[in-house]
Design a protein around this motif. Structure first.
Motif, PDB file in Angstrom:
ATOM      1  N   VAL A  37      21.906   5.160   7.564  1.00  0.00           N
ATOM      2  CA  VAL A  37      23.015   4.597   6.787  1.00  0.00           C
ATOM      3  C   VAL A  37      23.317   3.209   7.339  1.00  0.00           C
ATOM      4  O   VAL A  37      23.519   3.035   8.540  1.00  0.00           O
ATOM      5  CB  VAL A  37      24.275   5.482   6.884  1.00  0.00           C
ATOM      6  CG1 VAL A  37      25.477   4.775   6.257  1.00  0.00           C
ATOM      7  CG2 VAL A  37      24.036   6.806   6.180  1.00  0.00           C
ATOM      8  N   ARG A  38      23.326   2.209   6.448  1.00  0.00           N
ATOM      9  CA  ARG A  38      23.553   0.830   6.847  1.00  0.00           C
ATOM     10  C   ARG A  38      24.823   0.300   6.187  1.00  0.00           C
ATOM     11  O   ARG A  38      24.970   0.353   4.971  1.00  0.00           O
ATOM     12  CB  ARG A  38      22.354  -0.038   6.465  1.00  0.00           C
ATOM     13  CG  ARG A  38      21.085   0.342   7.244  1.00  0.00           C
ATOM     14  CD  ARG A  38      19.876  -0.431   6.784  1.00  0.00           C
ATOM     15  NE  ARG A  38      18.691  -0.083   7.585  1.00  0.00           N
ATOM     16  CZ  ARG A  38      17.444  -0.427   7.278  1.00  0.00           C
ATOM     17  NH1 ARG A  38      17.224  -1.129   6.175  1.00  0.00           N
ATOM     18  NH2 ARG A  38      16.445  -0.066   8.050  1.00  0.00           N
ATOM     19  N   ILE A  39      25.720  -0.205   7.016  1.00  0.00           N
ATOM     20  CA  ILE A  39      26.989  -0.731   6.531  1.00  0.00           C
ATOM     21  C   ILE A  39      26.915  -2.247   6.501  1.00  0.00           C
ATOM     22  O   ILE A  39      26.522  -2.880   7.488  1.00  0.00           O
ATOM     23  CB  ILE A  39      28.154  -0.288   7.437  1.00  0.00           C
ATOM     24  CG1 ILE A  39      28.120   1.226   7.635  1.00  0.00           C
ATOM     25  CG2 ILE A  39      29.492  -0.723   6.842  1.00  0.00           C
ATOM     26  CD1 ILE A  39      28.239   2.025   6.372  1.00  0.00           C
ATOM     27  N   GLY A  40      27.265  -2.843   5.369  1.00  0.00           N
ATOM     28  CA  GLY A  40      27.190  -4.286   5.220  1.00  0.00           C
ATOM     29  C   GLY A  40      28.248  -5.023   6.032  1.00  0.00           C
ATOM     30  O   GLY A  40      29.171  -4.428   6.592  1.00  0.00           O
ATOM     31  N   SER A 100      29.065  -2.858   1.350  1.00  0.00           N
ATOM     32  CA  SER A 100      28.119  -1.889   0.795  1.00  0.00           C
ATOM     33  C   SER A 100      27.741  -0.850   1.842  1.00  0.00           C
ATOM     34  O   SER A 100      27.566  -1.175   3.021  1.00  0.00           O
ATOM     35  CB  SER A 100      26.848  -2.594   0.310  1.00  0.00           C
ATOM     36  OG  SER A 100      27.115  -3.424  -0.789  1.00  0.00           O
ATOM     37  N   ILE A 101      27.628   0.391   1.394  1.00  0.00           N
ATOM     38  CA  ILE A 101      27.084   1.466   2.228  1.00  0.00           C
ATOM     39  C   ILE A 101      25.733   1.830   1.628  1.00  0.00           C
ATOM     40  O   ILE A 101      25.650   2.365   0.514  1.00  0.00           O
ATOM     41  CB  ILE A 101      28.014   2.685   2.247  1.00  0.00           C
ATOM     42  CG1 ILE A 101      29.381   2.309   2.823  1.00  0.00           C
ATOM     43  CG2 ILE A 101      27.394   3.824   3.066  1.00  0.00           C
ATOM     44  CD1 ILE A 101      30.376   3.446   2.864  1.00  0.00           C
ATOM     45  N   ASN A 102      24.683   1.488   2.351  1.00  0.00           N
ATOM     46  CA  ASN A 102      23.325   1.713   1.875  1.00  0.00           C
ATOM     47  C   ASN A 102      22.637   2.780   2.708  1.00  0.00           C
ATOM     48  O   ASN A 102      23.039   3.051   3.848  1.00  0.00           O
ATOM     49  CB  ASN A 102      22.516   0.413   1.937  1.00  0.00           C
ATOM     50  CG  ASN A 102      23.054  -0.647   1.000  1.00  0.00           C
ATOM     51  OD1 ASN A 102      22.688  -0.690  -0.168  1.00  0.00           O
ATOM     52  ND2 ASN A 102      23.936  -1.496   1.505  1.00  0.00           N
ATOM     53  N   ILE A 103      21.581   3.357   2.162  1.00  0.00           N
ATOM     54  CA  ILE A 103      20.820   4.366   2.887  1.00  0.00           C
ATOM     55  C   ILE A 103      19.334   4.192   2.609  1.00  0.00           C
ATOM     56  O   ILE A 103      18.938   3.810   1.501  1.00  0.00           O
ATOM     57  CB  ILE A 103      21.281   5.797   2.517  1.00  0.00           C
ATOM     58  CG1 ILE A 103      20.655   6.827   3.459  1.00  0.00           C
ATOM     59  CG2 ILE A 103      20.986   6.115   1.059  1.00  0.00           C
ATOM     60  CD1 ILE A 103      21.332   8.180   3.419  1.00  0.00           C
ATOM     61  N   VAL A 104      18.528   4.416   3.627  1.00  0.00           N
ATOM     62  CA  VAL A 104      17.075   4.394   3.483  1.00  0.00           C
ATOM     63  C   VAL A 104      16.510   5.715   3.993  1.00  0.00           C
ATOM     64  O   VAL A 104      17.109   6.378   4.834  1.00  0.00           O
ATOM     65  CB  VAL A 104      16.440   3.216   4.250  1.00  0.00           C
ATOM     66  CG1 VAL A 104      16.896   1.892   3.662  1.00  0.00           C
ATOM     67  CG2 VAL A 104      16.779   3.275   5.737  1.00  0.00           C
ATOM     68  N   ASN A 105      15.358   6.096   3.439  1.00  0.00           N
ATOM     69  CA  ASN A 105      14.695   7.367   3.785  1.00  0.00           C
ATOM     70  C   ASN A 105      15.609   8.558   3.530  1.00  0.00           C
ATOM     71  O   ASN A 105      15.760   9.446   4.365  1.00  0.00           O
ATOM     72  CB  ASN A 105      14.255   7.368   5.255  1.00  0.00           C
ATOM     73  CG  ASN A 105      13.369   6.195   5.606  1.00  0.00           C
ATOM     74  OD1 ASN A 105      12.473   5.844   4.845  1.00  0.00           O
ATOM     75  ND2 ASN A 105      13.620   5.568   6.742  1.00  0.00           N
ATOM     76  N   GLU A 149      23.909   2.196  11.202  1.00  0.00           N
ATOM     77  CA  GLU A 149      23.949   0.798  11.587  1.00  0.00           C
ATOM     78  C   GLU A 149      25.220   0.204  11.004  1.00  0.00           C
ATOM     79  O   GLU A 149      25.341   0.021   9.800  1.00  0.00           O
ATOM     80  CB  GLU A 149      22.717   0.051  11.058  1.00  0.00           C
ATOM     81  CG  GLU A 149      21.404   0.571  11.632  1.00  0.00           C
ATOM     82  CD  GLU A 149      20.196  -0.133  11.051  1.00  0.00           C
ATOM     83  OE1 GLU A 149      20.393  -1.027  10.196  1.00  0.00           O
ATOM     84  OE2 GLU A 149      19.071   0.203  11.443  1.00  0.00           O
ATOM     85  N   GLY A 150      26.219  -0.044  11.863  1.00  0.00           N
ATOM     86  CA  GLY A 150      27.521  -0.507  11.403  1.00  0.00           C
ATOM     87  C   GLY A 150      27.560  -2.006  11.175  1.00  0.00           C
ATOM     88  O   GLY A 150      26.862  -2.769  11.856  1.00  0.00           O
ATOM     89  N   GLY A 151      28.395  -2.432  10.223  1.00  0.00           N
ATOM     90  CA  GLY A 151      28.592  -3.840   9.946  1.00  0.00           C
ATOM     91  C   GLY A 151      29.836  -4.359  10.644  1.00  0.00           C
ATOM     92  O   GLY A 151      30.392  -3.712  11.528  1.00  0.00           O
ATOM     93  N   VAL A 152      30.276  -5.544  10.239  1.00  0.00           N
ATOM     94  CA  VAL A 152      31.452  -6.151  10.837  1.00  0.00           C
ATOM     95  C   VAL A 152      32.112  -7.052   9.794  1.00  0.00           C
ATOM     96  O   VAL A 152      31.446  -7.637   8.948  1.00  0.00           O
ATOM     97  CB  VAL A 152      31.070  -6.962  12.107  1.00  0.00           C
ATOM     98  CG1 VAL A 152      30.172  -8.127  11.768  1.00  0.00           C
ATOM     99  CG2 VAL A 152      32.310  -7.412  12.853  1.00  0.00           C
ATOM    100  N   VAL A 153      33.452  -7.129   9.839  1.00  0.00           N
ATOM    101  CA  VAL A 153      34.196  -8.060   8.993  1.00  0.00           C
ATOM    102  C   VAL A 153      34.869  -9.073   9.913  1.00  0.00           C
ATOM    103  O   VAL A 153      35.603  -8.695  10.841  1.00  0.00           O
ATOM    104  CB  VAL A 153      35.246  -7.336   8.132  1.00  0.00           C
ATOM    105  CG1 VAL A 153      36.083  -8.347   7.355  1.00  0.00           C
ATOM    106  CG2 VAL A 153      34.569  -6.366   7.177  1.00  0.00           C
ATOM    107  N   VAL A 154      34.607 -10.366   9.667  1.00  0.00           N
ATOM    108  CA  VAL A 154      35.108 -11.442  10.513  1.00  0.00           C
ATOM    109  C   VAL A 154      36.194 -12.226   9.779  1.00  0.00           C
ATOM    110  O   VAL A 154      36.040 -12.559   8.598  1.00  0.00           O
ATOM    111  CB  VAL A 154      33.961 -12.395  10.914  1.00  0.00           C
ATOM    112  CG1 VAL A 154      34.489 -13.536  11.784  1.00  0.00           C
ATOM    113  CG2 VAL A 154      32.861 -11.632  11.644  1.00  0.00           C
ATOM    114  N   VAL A 155      37.301 -12.504  10.482  1.00  0.00           N
ATOM    115  CA  VAL A 155      38.368 -13.340   9.926  1.00  0.00           C
ATOM    116  C   VAL A 155      37.973 -14.806  10.106  1.00  0.00           C
ATOM    117  O   VAL A 155      37.660 -15.236  11.225  1.00  0.00           O
ATOM    118  CB  VAL A 155      39.713 -13.054  10.621  1.00  0.00           C
ATOM    119  CG1 VAL A 155      40.821 -13.930  10.028  1.00  0.00           C
ATOM    120  CG2 VAL A 155      40.069 -11.580  10.494  1.00  0.00           C
ATOM    121  N   THR A 156      37.986 -15.569   9.030  1.00  0.00           N
ATOM    122  CA  THR A 156      37.491 -16.950   9.098  1.00  0.00           C
ATOM    123  C   THR A 156      38.583 -17.990   9.235  1.00  0.00           C
ATOM    124  O   THR A 156      38.317 -19.114   9.620  1.00  0.00           O
ATOM    125  CB  THR A 156      36.667 -17.275   7.842  1.00  0.00           C
ATOM    126  OG1 THR A 156      37.485 -17.065   6.678  1.00  0.00           O
ATOM    127  CG2 THR A 156      35.443 -16.387   7.756  1.00  0.00           C
TER     128      THR A 156
END
Length: 404
Positions: free
Chosen positions: A35-38, A51-56, A158-165
């Motif tokens: 599971v891959r998190i954008g 996005s929450i994506n998945i492979v295999n 695989e977790g993602g991250v949200v950055v404050v700009t």
């Protein structure tokens, strides 16, 4: 001499490999689902989609995804299904949002999920922080196959991250989710069942918010219930759902269920008197029945029902056959409450033989299901395997002779 020995050893190894793998029918092991998190970036007051994506994912039949993040920076506001499951009926997936956490449940069937793709899109409001601050999106995934004997599926995340700009511009809302102010507990009432009659039990916990759609997935071997779903009408906090599979008729009922009994069970949802029409609507129970039981007892599939004990009597529920596989038939029943239950069926008239396992549902299915394709038998040339084996042996012998 050494070169000849190496060549001979190589030939023998290749020969052994061919024989052990069925003459070149070599298959690669399936890779672990991931599971891959954008990731995203945005200033305070911006909206970002993750996005929450998945492979295999081809081996997965059901999933629970927990997404945790910094409630002082992010506030989840919505979840929509992605391209991979856009055709999946809404009744088979759900989500709920609380402060700093979003839970998503997917209850589906084998082959409904493709191998790779986008499962869900989560929308967040960036509600606080200074430039450079960030929130890691930590993912917890529980995944299972949904075949005759559900098995856990290991999943990498695989977790993602949200950055404050940009720098925080002043008064923003607190990090509370849509369920802030909810009350309630994890409690689930006691069924009162005699402990010696309980074969196994399984409990799941979800947070119930107003207008939230919940799916409780059950995976344990021996539990015929696959999932319980309903829509919450109030902010009720954490509510537990519990299934008790029984050895025989429940000890808290006054009479045995009608017809031929497949399984007796108790289902509890929340504390006593919580699962009522003012708190939930459209409660449904999905369960499975072994085809061997149907055949051995000459059961008419159209008569298989989930019965609920209420008002000192057994009440048959509206039960729909949803699909079948090699070992089980799968059903869904509408219920008005939770208490002792029994799955029953009536015998077919005529000779035994299990003809009923191909019967059509007697109640129109409320959710369309994609037909499960029937595997086709692969036929080959008679004796080909023997011929191929002898040919490989002859080639190996010739090569060994040349190397002497």
């Amino acid at each position: 001499m050494l070169q000849k020995i190496i060549k001979s050893h190589t030939i023998i190894c290749v020969l052994a490999m061919l024989l052990s793998l069925g003459f070149c029918q070599i298959g690669l092991a399936a890779e672990t689902p991931t599971v891959r998190i954008g990731s995203a970036e945005g200033s305070v007051s911006d909206t970002v989609d993750i996005s929450i994506n998945i492979v295999n994912a081809s081996v997965i039949g059901a999933m629970d995804i927990g997404l945790t993040y910094d409630a002082n920076i992010l506030k989840a506001t919505n979840v929509v299904n992605g391209a991979m499951i856009e055709s999946l009926p809404d009744a088979l997936w759900s989500y709920n949002i609380s402060s700093g956490k979003t839970n998503i449940s997917l209850a589906t069937y084998p082959d409904a999920i493709n191998d790779d793709g986008e499962l869900f899109i989560v929308t967040f409001d960036v509600i606080g922080g200074n430039a450079g601050d960030n929130s890691t999106l930590v993912t917890e995934v529980e995944a299972y196959t949904m075949d005759a004997s559900p098995q856990p599926v290991p999943v990498d995340t695989e977790g993602g991250v949200v950055v404050v700009t940009e720098k925080r511009s002043g008064g923003s809302s607190s990090g509370s989710g849509s369920g802030s102010g909810s009350s309630g507990s994890v409690g689930v009432g006691s069924s009162g069942e005699a402990s010696g009659n309980i074969q196994m039990s399984e409990t799941k916990i979800k947070t119930v918010y107003k207008n939230s759609k919940l799916i409780y997935n059950f995976y344990s071997n021996g539990n015929i219930v696959q999932f319980i779903t309903f829509t919450g009408l109030t902010n009720s906090g954490e509510i537990a759902a519990k299934v008790e599979m029984l050895k025989k008729t429940s000890t808290i009922v006054d009479l045995a269920p009608p017809d031929t009994v497949y399984k007796n069970l108790n289902i509890l949802l929340g504390n006593p008197n919580w699962a009522i029409s003012s708190n939930i609507v459209n409660p449904r129970i999905s369960f499975k029945v072994e085809k061997t039981w149907i055949s051995e007892n000459n059961i008419d599939v159209s008569t298989i029902k989930l019965n609920r004990y209420n008002g000192r009597k057994w009440n048959p529920l509206i039960t729909t056959q949803m699909r079948g596989d090699a070992d089980y038939l799968y059903f869904e029943a509408e219920t008005t409450g939770f208490s002792p239950f029994a799955v029953t069926g009536k015998e077919l008239e005529g000779e035994p033989g299990g003809e009923g396992i191909t019967a059509e549902p007697t109640v129109a299915a409320t959710v369309e299901k994609t037909p499960v394709p029937t595997p086709t038998e692969k036929k080959g040339m008679p004796g080909f395997g023997l011929f191929a084996g002898l040919s490989v042996l002859l080639i190996a012998v010739q090569l060994l002779r040349k190397n002497k």
